[in-house]
Design a protein around this motif. Structure first.
Motif, PDB file in Angstrom:
ATOM      1  N   ALA A 134      29.094  38.642  30.999  1.00  0.00           N
ATOM      2  CA  ALA A 134      29.504  38.767  32.748  1.00  0.00           C
ATOM      3  C   ALA A 134      30.631  39.811  33.309  1.00  0.00           C
ATOM      4  CB  ALA A 134      30.938  37.432  33.073  1.00  0.00           C
ATOM      5  N   VAL A 135      30.791  40.618  32.303  1.00  0.00           N
ATOM      6  CA  VAL A 135      31.281  42.269  32.481  1.00  0.00           C
ATOM      7  C   VAL A 135      29.803  42.731  32.813  1.00  0.00           C
ATOM      8  CG1 VAL A 135      32.092  44.214  32.075  1.00  0.00           C
ATOM      9  CG2 VAL A 135      32.668  41.500  31.492  1.00  0.00           C
ATOM     10  N   PHE A 136      28.702  42.555  32.499  1.00  0.00           N
ATOM     11  CA  PHE A 136      27.586  43.267  32.661  1.00  0.00           C
ATOM     12  C   PHE A 136      26.405  42.856  33.971  1.00  0.00           C
ATOM     13  CE2 PHE A 136      28.739  43.622  27.852  1.00  0.00           C
ATOM     14  CZ  PHE A 136      27.732  45.074  27.519  1.00  0.00           C
ATOM     15  N   ILE A 137      27.050  41.098  34.018  1.00  0.00           N
ATOM     16  CA  ILE A 137      26.289  40.738  34.975  1.00  0.00           C
ATOM     17  C   ILE A 137      27.008  40.864  36.593  1.00  0.00           C
ATOM     18  CG2 ILE A 137      26.301  38.153  36.927  1.00  0.00           C
ATOM     19  CD1 ILE A 137      25.800  36.824  33.836  1.00  0.00           C
ATOM     20  N   GLN A 138      28.366  41.156  36.310  1.00  0.00           N
ATOM     21  CA  GLN A 138      29.086  41.684  37.217  1.00  0.00           C
ATOM     22  C   GLN A 138      29.302  43.172  38.038  1.00  0.00           C
ATOM     23  OE1 GLN A 138      33.646  41.136  36.804  1.00  0.00           O
ATOM     24  NE2 GLN A 138      34.365  42.122  38.851  1.00  0.00           N
ATOM     25  N   GLY A 139      28.707  44.579  36.814  1.00  0.00           N
ATOM     26  CA  GLY A 139      28.090  45.207  37.090  1.00  0.00           C
ATOM     27  C   GLY A 139      27.041  45.849  37.449  1.00  0.00           C
ATOM     28  N   LEU A 140      26.224  44.920  37.558  1.00  0.00           N
ATOM     29  CA  LEU A 140      25.210  44.779  37.677  1.00  0.00           C
ATOM     30  C   LEU A 140      24.834  44.465  39.324  1.00  0.00           C
ATOM     31  CD1 LEU A 140      22.068  44.905  37.558  1.00  0.00           C
ATOM     32  CD2 LEU A 140      21.354  42.894  36.707  1.00  0.00           C
ATOM     33  N   GLY A 141      25.565  43.513  39.693  1.00  0.00           N
ATOM     34  CA  GLY A 141      25.906  42.654  41.152  1.00  0.00           C
ATOM     35  C   GLY A 141      25.616  44.111  42.270  1.00  0.00           C
ATOM     36  N   THR A 142      27.280  44.738  41.821  1.00  0.00           N
ATOM     37  CA  THR A 142      27.835  45.962  42.719  1.00  0.00           C
ATOM     38  C   THR A 142      27.500  46.965  42.209  1.00  0.00           C
ATOM     39  OG1 THR A 142      30.038  45.299  41.356  1.00  0.00           O
ATOM     40  CG2 THR A 142      29.687  47.210  41.977  1.00  0.00           C
ATOM     41  N   THR A 143      26.156  47.191  40.897  1.00  0.00           N
ATOM     42  CA  THR A 143      25.263  48.299  41.377  1.00  0.00           C
ATOM     43  C   THR A 143      23.971  47.482  42.796  1.00  0.00           C
ATOM     44  OG1 THR A 143      25.541  49.071  39.735  1.00  0.00           O
ATOM     45  CG2 THR A 143      22.532  49.384  40.187  1.00  0.00           C
ATOM     46  N   ALA A 144      23.649  46.719  42.561  1.00  0.00           N
ATOM     47  CA  ALA A 144      22.983  46.195  43.779  1.00  0.00           C
ATOM     48  C   ALA A 144      23.732  46.323  45.095  1.00  0.00           C
ATOM     49  CB  ALA A 144      22.373  44.660  42.807  1.00  0.00           C
ATOM     50  N   LEU A 145      24.428  45.876  45.150  1.00  0.00           N
ATOM     51  CA  LEU A 145      25.221  46.130  46.617  1.00  0.00           C
ATOM     52  C   LEU A 145      25.432  47.439  47.149  1.00  0.00           C
ATOM     53  CD1 LEU A 145      26.703  43.660  48.655  1.00  0.00           C
ATOM     54  CD2 LEU A 145      28.772  44.366  47.691  1.00  0.00           C
ATOM     55  N   THR A 146      25.877  47.786  45.924  1.00  0.00           N
ATOM     56  CA  THR A 146      26.159  49.601  46.387  1.00  0.00           C
ATOM     57  C   THR A 146      24.842  50.189  47.045  1.00  0.00           C
ATOM     58  OG1 THR A 146      27.909  49.856  44.990  1.00  0.00           O
ATOM     59  CG2 THR A 146      27.036  51.506  46.189  1.00  0.00           C
ATOM     60  N   ALA A 147      23.730  49.542  45.940  1.00  0.00           N
ATOM     61  CA  ALA A 147      22.227  50.329  46.319  1.00  0.00           C
ATOM     62  C   ALA A 147      21.343  49.717  47.801  1.00  0.00           C
ATOM     63  CB  ALA A 147      21.435  50.017  45.074  1.00  0.00           C
ATOM     64  N   LEU A 148      22.105  48.622  47.813  1.00  0.00           N
ATOM     65  CA  LEU A 148      21.423  48.274  48.891  1.00  0.00           C
ATOM     66  C   LEU A 148      22.775  48.691  50.539  1.00  0.00           C
ATOM     67  CD1 LEU A 148      20.303  45.983  50.927  1.00  0.00           C
ATOM     68  CD2 LEU A 148      22.050  44.633  50.189  1.00  0.00           C
ATOM     69  N   PHE A 149      23.417  48.429  49.653  1.00  0.00           N
ATOM     70  CA  PHE A 149      24.213  49.202  51.600  1.00  0.00           C
ATOM     71  C   PHE A 149      23.700  51.036  51.608  1.00  0.00           C
ATOM     72  CE2 PHE A 149      26.652  45.626  51.386  1.00  0.00           C
ATOM     73  CZ  PHE A 149      26.642  44.548  52.346  1.00  0.00           C
ATOM     74  N   GLY A 150      23.683  51.324  50.624  1.00  0.00           N
ATOM     75  CA  GLY A 150      23.175  52.721  50.474  1.00  0.00           C
ATOM     76  C   GLY A 150      21.718  53.050  51.163  1.00  0.00           C
ATOM     77  N   LEU A 151      20.929  52.311  51.030  1.00  0.00           N
ATOM     78  CA  LEU A 151      20.140  52.325  51.378  1.00  0.00           C
ATOM     79  C   LEU A 151      19.790  51.594  52.741  1.00  0.00           C
ATOM     80  CD1 LEU A 151      17.147  52.600  50.616  1.00  0.00           C
ATOM     81  CD2 LEU A 151      16.310  49.436  50.545  1.00  0.00           C
ATOM     82  N   LEU A 152      20.382  50.945  53.257  1.00  0.00           N
ATOM     83  CA  LEU A 152      20.478  50.878  54.566  1.00  0.00           C
ATOM     84  C   LEU A 152      21.020  52.208  55.152  1.00  0.00           C
ATOM     85  CD1 LEU A 152      21.853  47.123  54.724  1.00  0.00           C
ATOM     86  CD2 LEU A 152      19.490  48.070  55.070  1.00  0.00           C
ATOM     87  N   LEU A 153      21.585  52.664  54.783  1.00  0.00           N
ATOM     88  CA  LEU A 153      22.687  54.455  55.286  1.00  0.00           C
ATOM     89  C   LEU A 153      21.388  55.016  55.186  1.00  0.00           C
ATOM     90  CD1 LEU A 153      24.713  55.684  56.999  1.00  0.00           C
ATOM     91  CD2 LEU A 153      25.695  55.923  54.487  1.00  0.00           C
ATOM     92  N   ALA A 154      21.380  55.473  54.166  1.00  0.00           N
ATOM     93  CA  ALA A 154      19.598  56.440  53.842  1.00  0.00           C
ATOM     94  C   ALA A 154      19.058  56.127  55.185  1.00  0.00           C
ATOM     95  CB  ALA A 154      19.455  56.639  52.741  1.00  0.00           C
ATOM     96  N   LEU A 155      18.337  55.059  55.306  1.00  0.00           N
ATOM     97  CA  LEU A 155      16.908  54.759  56.154  1.00  0.00           C
ATOM     98  C   LEU A 155      17.546  54.896  57.221  1.00  0.00           C
ATOM     99  CD1 LEU A 155      15.809  50.938  55.201  1.00  0.00           C
ATOM    100  CD2 LEU A 155      14.604  53.534  54.476  1.00  0.00           C
ATOM    101  N   ALA A 156      18.749  55.208  58.393  1.00  0.00           N
ATOM    102  CA  ALA A 156      18.903  55.127  58.932  1.00  0.00           C
ATOM    103  C   ALA A 156      19.503  56.405  59.554  1.00  0.00           C
ATOM    104  CB  ALA A 156      20.337  54.796  59.735  1.00  0.00           C
ATOM    105  N   ILE A 157      19.815  57.424  58.660  1.00  0.00           N
ATOM    106  CA  ILE A 157      19.949  58.976  58.442  1.00  0.00           C
ATOM    107  C   ILE A 157      18.748  59.472  58.452  1.00  0.00           C
ATOM    108  CG2 ILE A 157      20.486  61.072  57.239  1.00  0.00           C
ATOM    109  CD1 ILE A 157      23.024  59.313  55.942  1.00  0.00           C
ATOM    110  N   GLY A 158      17.610  58.953  57.593  1.00  0.00           N
ATOM    111  CA  GLY A 158      16.508  59.106  57.947  1.00  0.00           C
ATOM    112  C   GLY A 158      15.535  59.221  58.812  1.00  0.00           C
TER     113      GLY A 158
END
Length: 240
Positions: free
Chosen positions: A18-42
């Protein structure tokens, strides 16, 4: 190296999966919102870079040069500590999202700029002759044609952004790499270094490899389509 073949170590990984699954979920969430911000700026900077307003072009160029020529890790640390000293505490994850968005926004803007500039100049002239304004020209004529050029390198940027979430580790994030480090150094979970980092790398691979493959196949398909189009045009010219 012996840990890699230790049944006890792998049992520990499975018990605390569960530690790795939760870490992967946080990575995916961070990547998703980071991508949305990158798209807006880009998108904004990409339009600035291809517009006719010189100050905006200078701003876009300066942003890209500064961001692309400094490490993401440095930018993340600067943003994290600068906000902290300013009395602003958005949290590690939000800070990571901002840092990833700002960094990859520069690369996304270059992808969009290249896609727009790849459109034949005649398309711009045709739109202008029809009385289209800048926004109408981009929305109805240029951007729809540039999408097929933009998408393959954009997918590659998504892959890079996902991998770069690992930089959150330096500021104590809860991403996959941070979760793995906390696991291997934990009082009750420590010790299984090789299996833990192997699992972490495998999870990154399972997410990033399909996306990279899609981008490669997409790019090859577009080149083949362009080649067929050119051959058809040449045949038409010969028969004309």
């Amino acid at each position: 190296m012996a840990q890699l073949f230790s049944l006890e170590a792998w049992k520990k990984i499975w018990t605390f999966r569960a530690v790795f699954i939760q870490g992967l979920g946080t990575t995916a969430l961070t990547a998703l919102f980071g991508l949305l911000l990158a798209l807006a700026i880009g998108i904004v900077l990409g339009l600035f870079a291809t517009g006719n307003v010189k100050p905006l072009k200078v701003i876009a160029r300066a942003y890209v040069e500064v961001v692309q020529n400094t490490p993401l890790l440095l930018q993340m640390c600067f943003l994290y500590y600068a906000l902290a000293f300013a009395g602003i505490s958005p949290g590690i994850i939000r800070t990571g999202i901002m840092a990833l968005g700002i960094y990859h926004g520069a690369y996304v803007s270059e992808v969009i700029r290249a896609g727009i500039e790849a459109i034949p100049r005649g398309q711009f002239d045709a739109a202008a002759s029809q009385g289209f304004g800048y926004i109408q020209k981009m929305y109805y004529i240029i951007l729809p044609q540039s999408i097929k050029i933009i998408l393959p390198p954009m997918v590659n940027q998504v892959v890079n952004l996902i991998k770069n979430t690992s930089c959150l580790y330096i500021v104590g994030g809860a991403d996959l790499i941070s979760a793995t480090y906390n696991f291997v150094t934990g009082e009750s979970t420590g010790g299984a270094y090789a299996p833990a980092y192997l699992v972490s790398g495998l999870l990154f691979f399972l997410v990033c490899c399909p996306l990279s493959s899609i981008a490669s196949m997409w790019e090859i398909s577009l080149k083949q389509r362009e080649g067929r189009t050119k051959k058809t045009l040449k045949r038409s010219e010969r028969t004309a």
